[in-house]
Write an enzyme that holds these catalytic residues in place. Structure first.
Site, PDB file in Angstrom:
ATOM      1  N   GLY A  10       0.817  -1.204   0.000  1.00 30.41           N
ATOM      2  CA  GLY A  10       0.000   0.000   0.000  1.00 30.41           C
ATOM      3  C   GLY A  10       0.855   1.261   0.000  1.00 30.41           C
ATOM      4  N   HIS A  11       1.920   1.270   0.806  1.00 27.98           N
ATOM      5  CA  HIS A  11       2.831   2.412   0.793  1.00 27.98           C
ATOM      6  C   HIS A  11       3.502   2.573  -0.570  1.00 27.98           C
ATOM      7  CE1 HIS A  11       2.856   1.494   5.242  1.00 27.98           C
ATOM      8  NE2 HIS A  11       2.657   2.803   5.266  1.00 27.98           N
ATOM      9  N   ASP A  16      -7.082   5.883   5.493  1.00 23.91           N
ATOM     10  CA  ASP A  16      -7.265   6.791   6.619  1.00 23.91           C
ATOM     11  C   ASP A  16      -8.015   8.033   6.128  1.00 23.91           C
ATOM     12  OD1 ASP A  16      -5.748   5.317   8.697  1.00 23.91           O
ATOM     13  OD2 ASP A  16      -4.106   5.601   7.278  1.00 23.91           O
ATOM     14  N   SER A  26      -0.031  -1.497   8.290  1.00 23.49           N
ATOM     15  CA  SER A  26       1.128  -1.996   9.035  1.00 23.49           C
ATOM     16  C   SER A  26       0.700  -2.804  10.248  1.00 23.49           C
ATOM     17  CB  SER A  26       2.005  -0.820   9.480  1.00 23.49           C
ATOM     18  OG  SER A  26       2.487  -0.109   8.366  1.00 23.49           O
TER      19      SER A  26
END
Length: 278
Positions: A37-38, A151, A187
Site C-alpha cells: 500500500g505504501h 485513513d 502496518s
C-alpha cells in the site's frame, strides 16, 4: 536514493535534486513498516513531482499513553530497501529530537473534520498528526504530498489544515490498497493472529453490504445496526460504523452528495480501519 537523517543533510539532498533539474517534489509521509500500500503511494506520487521523497517517523504525539507506540513495528533497513526498489529519490529519517527539539512549545489545534470518530475515540490523535505533517512539510518543502484513502478522516483533516494555513502543498489521496481478500493493507495487520486474519476481511464485506443496501433504498440506521450485529457475530468489537459527509465527516442519516461509510473495529488487540464511498 539519498538518505537524510539531519536537517543539514535534508537541505543538501533537496538542493541536489533541484540542481539535477528536478525541482518539483512529491512527499509520501509514513511511519515505516512499509507494505505494498505504501509503495502504491510512491507510484502515485511519481505522477505529481519530478522527484519523490518518503519520510519514516513513528510520531509519538499521535499515540495515547495506552496505545502501541513502543511496539509499533519498525524495520528501517527493509523499509529503505523497498523504497529504493520502488524508485524513491529521497528518504527523510528524522529522530524525535529533530522533530520535537528541546523547548518545543508549538502544536496545531484541530477542529472541524477532526472532532468526531477517530478524534473522539483517540483524543489528541489528530493534534499530533496535524503537527507532525506540518513539520514535515516545513522541513521537506514538497509541492505535493500523497496519503492513502484508508485513513479517510486523516486525509480530510490534513486538507483542512493545508487550506486553513495556506500551505503551498497539493494533497493527493490515493485509493486504498487491498489484499485479495478485500482486507485494507495496514502496518498493523501483522499483529493479527491466524484466526483473526481469517475474520478480518469481514469488515470490508460488511461495509460493501451496507453501501449496497443504502443505495438500494434501505434505511441508513437499520442497515448500520444490522452491519454492527454482523461484525460482533464475527468477533469484532465495533468502535464506530457511520455514514458521513465525505469532507466534513458530519454524520448523515440518508445519503446526500459525496458520502462515505467509515468504520473502526477491533479484533483482539488489533484495531482495523476501513471506509468506502457511497
Amino acid at each position: 536514493m539519498q538518505i537524510a537523517r539531519t536537517l543539514v543533510q535534508l537541505r543538501a539532498a533537496r538542493a541536489a535534486l533541484a540542481a539535477d533539474g528536478r525541482p518539483g517534489l512529491a512527499l509520501v509521509p509514513t511511519m515505516g513498516a512499509l507494505h505494498e500500500g505504501h509503495l502504491s503511494l510512491i507510484r502515485a506520487a511519481r505522477a505529481h513531482g519530478d522527484a519523490v521523497a518518503a519520510s519514516i517517523f513513528v510520531n509519538p504525539t499521535q499515540f495515547a499513553p495506552h496505545e502501541d507506540f513502543a511496539r509499533y513495528p519498525r524495520d528501517e533497513a527493509a523499509d529503505c530497501a523497498m523504497l529504493a526498489a520502488a524508485g524513491c529519490d529521497l528518504v527523510w529519517l528524522p529522530d524525535v529530537a529533530t522533530m520535537y527539539p528541546p523547548g518545543d512549545a508549538t502544536m496545531i489545534e484541530v477542529a472541524g473534520p477532526a472532532l468526531l470518530w477517530e478524534g473522539a475515540a483517540r483524543p489528541g490523535h489528530f493534534r499530533g498528526v496535524a503537527t507532525v505533517v506540518a513539520k514535515l512539510f516545513g522541513q521537506v518543502r514538497p509541492d505535493a504530498a500523497c496519503f492513502g484513502e484508508k485513513d479517510w478522516q486523516q486525509v480530510q483533516v490534513i486538507r483542512r489544515m493545508v487550506e486553513d494555513l495556506g500551505l503551498p502543498v497539493d494533497i493527493i489521496a490515493a485509493p486504498t490498497w487491498r489484499e485479495p481478500s478485500g482486507l485494507a493493507m495496514s502496518s498493523r495487520n501483522r499483529y493479527l493472529g491466524a484466526r483473526e486474519r481469517a475474520a478480518a476481511p469481514t469488515l470490508f464485506a460488511v461495509l460493501t453490504g451496507v453501501r449496497d443496501a443504502i443505495c438500494a433504498g434501505a434505511p441508513v440506521g437499520q442497515s448500520i445496526a444490522a452491519a454492527e450485529a454482523s461484525l460482533v457475530a464475527a468477533g469484532f468489537t465495533v468502535d464506530y460504523l457511520a455514514l458521513v459527509d465525505a469532507v466534513t465527516l458530519a454524520p448523515l442519516h440518508e445519503p446526500a452528495g459525496a458520502a462515505r461509510l467509515i468504520a473502526a473495529a477491533r479484533l483482539g488487540a488489533t484495531r482495523l480501519l476501513d471506509n468506502i464511498a457511497v
